[in-house]
Design an enzyme around this catalytic site. Sequence first.
Site, PDB file in Angstrom:
ATOM      1  N   ASP A 150       0.866  -1.182   0.000  1.00 23.98           N
ATOM      2  CA  ASP A 150       0.000   0.000   0.000  1.00 23.98           C
ATOM      3  C   ASP A 150       0.906   1.236   0.000  1.00 23.98           C
ATOM      4  OD1 ASP A 150      -1.789  -2.079   0.455  1.00 23.98           O
ATOM      5  OD2 ASP A 150      -3.019  -0.921   1.853  1.00 23.98           O
TER       6      ASP A 150
ATOM      7  N   LYS B 229      -6.752   3.389  -3.557  1.00 20.78           N
ATOM      8  CA  LYS B 229      -7.188   3.374  -2.156  1.00 20.78           C
ATOM      9  C   LYS B 229      -7.361   4.802  -1.681  1.00 20.78           C
ATOM     10  CE  LYS B 229      -5.204   2.001   2.347  1.00 20.78           C
ATOM     11  NZ  LYS B 229      -4.120   1.253   3.025  1.00 20.78           N
TER      12      LYS B 229
ATOM     13  N   LYS C 102     -10.074   0.237  -2.661  1.00 25.23           N
ATOM     14  CA  LYS C 102     -10.009   0.022  -1.210  1.00 25.23           C
ATOM     15  C   LYS C 102     -10.292   1.327  -0.471  1.00 25.23           C
ATOM     16  CE  LYS C 102      -6.868  -1.290   2.560  1.00 25.23           C
ATOM     17  NZ  LYS C 102      -5.538  -1.803   2.926  1.00 25.23           N
TER      18      LYS C 102
END
Lengths: 288, 314, 502
Positions: free
Chosen positions: B145, B210, B246
Amino acid sequence: MSRLPVTKTPKPYVGGAFIRSESGRTYPLADAAGAFFAHVPQCTRKDLRNAVEAAAKAGPGWAKRTAYNRGQILYRLAEMLEARGDEMTGTLVRFGAARAAAAREVAASVDRLVYYAGWADKYEQVLGNVNPVASPHFNFTVTEPMGIVGVIAPDAPALLGLVSLVAPVIVSGNTVVALASEATPYPAVLLGEMLATSDLPGGVVNLLTGFRRELVPTFATHAHLRALSAAVGPEDAKTLRLGAADSIKRVRIVDATKPADWLSARAESVYAVRDFLEFKTTWHPIGA
Amino acid sequence: MLAKSPSAALRRLFDAVGPVDAVGIEERVAKYGTRSIKKHAKLWGLKTAVSMVDLTTLEGKDTPGKVASLCRKALQPHDAGLDVPRVAAVCVYPAMVRHARRALGTGTGVKIASVATAFPSGQAPLKTRLAEVRAAVADGADEIDMVINRGAFLAGEFATVQDEIAAVVEACGPAALKVILEVSELETYDNIRAASFLAMQVIRPGDFIKTSTGKTSLNATLGNNQVMIDAIRDHYLATGVAVGMKPAGGIRTAKQALTFLVAVKETLGDAWLTNMRYRFGASSLLNDLLRQLAKEKSGAYQAPYYFSEAAESY
Amino acid sequence: MPTLAKKTPARPVSRPGRPAPELIFGDLWPFDPAPETADPKLQPRYDLFIGGRFVAPQSGKYFDSINPANEKKLAEIALAGPADVDAAYAAAAKAAGPWAKLPGRERAKYLFRLARLLQDRAREFAVAETLDGGKPIKESRDFDVPMAAAHFFYHAGWADKLEYLAPGRRVAPLGVVGQVIPWNFPLLMLAWKLAPALAAGNTVVLKPAETTSITCLKFAEIIREAGLPPGVVNFVTGAGEVGAAVVNHPVPAKIAFTGSTDVGKLIMRALAGTDKKLTLELGGKAANIVFDDAPLDQAVEGIVNGIFFNQGHVCCAGSRLLVHEPVADAVLAKLKRRLAVLKVGDPLDKNTDIGAINSAAQLQRIRDLVAAGESEGAELYQPACRLPDKGYYFRPTLFSGVTMSHRIAREEIFGPVLSILTFRTVEEAVEKANNTAYGLSAGVWTDKGSRILKLSTELKAGVVWANTYNKFDPTSPFGGYKESGFGREGGRQGLLDYAQLT
């Protein structure tokens, strides 16, 4: 030997020009003493149609003028009338008014034009507003002119009645097709000459002469006229309203059979302007 | 005259993806909340949400022990009777990846995600950030991430932002990448939409975009989720590349999670209702999902302390 | 480190041998039925409401009110005759003097009470509205009923502030007002009519539409609960003849009508020889204009909301989509995907987006116009949603390839049917938008502020929604240009239509 005066052929003011009726018809007009005055064009429904076309052509440009500019043009019109006040007064006297009353009518007409000239850039601030809606939107209501408005002037007072009906209509950007007093059409012809020299764009005000019984039904049903302002009796009022229904036309009637004080301050108001406005409300989200 | 430089091309791309009306987006997402999810639909939604959780601990005080217990929770969120799936992944700092790998083992289906690239600020030299990514992958991370360079984005240096993302893609090797836009710092929906495309143009099918790090005041909302899934949809339809999504931070209740899933169902369709393409970055969400599942099963409202790793002690 | 030069962002959209990417809106996660279960507290039979009491019609006749979602009878409604309309006007005339003389502050409190009582019984009214009219419970619950209460609340506060309504002039009530309302927003239209009339000090005889009388008569219960003086509000029920009796009665000083343009013209003619004031809120064929720089996803939401809100039974529905040629295909594709997730069905289900068509007659009218659209060569699209077996339903419908000479581009369909036209320039958009006898509303979608202001100036419509659609508020005047009627409802402008200048 005295000089022979040159007489004037009365011509209605339509589309910024002085016209004769397309029909070629006229009717003889006598002055208050019964003496022959002139042949007045007897406008027909086709003349009315042509006048509406002229108004339609002038409308978008007139509505786009700034309010300040429209105000100045109405004021200029007042200047013209004031400057030729003696001539207009003389005309009213010739058609039966007492001199003092005629002078009063002319002065009131000038003042009425000045009154509405002043409204040009203010009525919006009085009649429109921002609305506090319960959602994240900016919401405001503004006024817009309706378009072409048919005006039917009262028989009397021939000048002040016409001016009182026309001024609140055009100040907001509407255009007018008006039928002059049937009994006393000449002041309207004279007024047309003043309009022509007043900076008012051609076609904004179109003045017809002729007979009500002939033209009222066409005023009623012409679908391009978006509103009517008429000083008429109950019969004509009904005809106008019936015909107006076909195109959902707005109709404002002044009952000509009832005594009306055209000179009083109550004969002028911002609500006469309002009667020929549409309200438009615009929404827009507030967000980045 | 139109400039021809690569940055100028990106600048025009920013215009090409089109604007977003903030009030309109918020009206749209308010409708998701009016969907009434009952009975079977609710059970399916809750279980699917469990399977999408990236169970997260990102604290300075994280220890191998804390990470190990998180991993056990990931493998078995609750006792077997509730019949709940495993979560999608655990999400930890790079230093904790090897501890997580030890605790999870391999072949469990639960992935290890690691925030890398000088999370959460990203304010380290690119070389350092890339090295961190490689280290996390080497330690066993299945997913990385990353945070984008918001400073560069807000300064209009879009090429820098995109080049850095591309560099991280390369550094990831086999690991999947999730590109954190940090929506609260981008501030406007227009920026979020543009940044989504900036990322999607250089990431691979199966990578994610995300919302947030969870470390700023505003995290995942239905609004920014919508802007991003709209972008994913447009990108997929234009290129055939399916990117995952996400939302992270701020999703604490089962009701919220179901509403996000309604947004997915009605925007991206059935193909995104899977943890291959949709995740929740969350820590406390999992227990509320379990709590609602237990309530659906027993009919009785549950106390929070019936569920392991609960933060609530009242 | 990769450079931009190496990237090839423009991947081919469709590769040979492979289908173009498409989304799947299938049955992976279907919603279970979620019916609203609140009790609408319906009575088997509703009488007329005259002089503060429920009274049987003098003819003794009743007619059935049908639930359009399943064609079952909901209740019997009294059929008013001329004598009942007389009695209603007599009661209103008797109440007019005292009501007008009541201090504004006291009148205001009655209206505040109406707002509050309606809020208290909101869910009950929402269910009743949905049962009677077929609109989704989501809309009656979240829009119709709260907005109706808001109208009473807004106008309540005006009752003691009327001296601020018309600068330079004082205002007085008109007296008795006759009102006739349509079936598309039964309770909300009642609120739009009653609230300003009462705030300005008038008394009222109102006729609801014959297919949707129930919430009106339930509102009579609220009027009693509020203790409103008898005769201030009177309800007479029935179809067109009753409406004609309300309109043609000699007592009312004003008639307010919301409904079709055809009936509006009839009323204008009927009142031609009288001095009655008149306001008309009639039909529309609104253009919803989408430019290529618009926020397209929000525009699509606005288009959907514009035409499918309340099954398209909305006079200001955005029934003509004018879309800028560069984005025409994109917008149509987005619309089709959006339609794929609209739920058509049981109006009482909380997840229903599009409910039942209000009546069999209206359904037939929609079918006829859609058939005309097809036979005139427009391209029809409907999503493959299942419709309930019983009840009046119609699929959301898109027509593309429509021109301004198609009937479906000119006539008000009053159903979930969108006609899609394209344009190339701003001027063309304005011309097409204004190329109609109607002028109620319009929508504009563009990111350019100055263009919004230009269009909002040039569109001949009483309401312009810019980057939004179908928004309403009690403070915001609503009403049309041209053959969409005259007068406004809501705001300062609407209230003045219920007063006379003195």
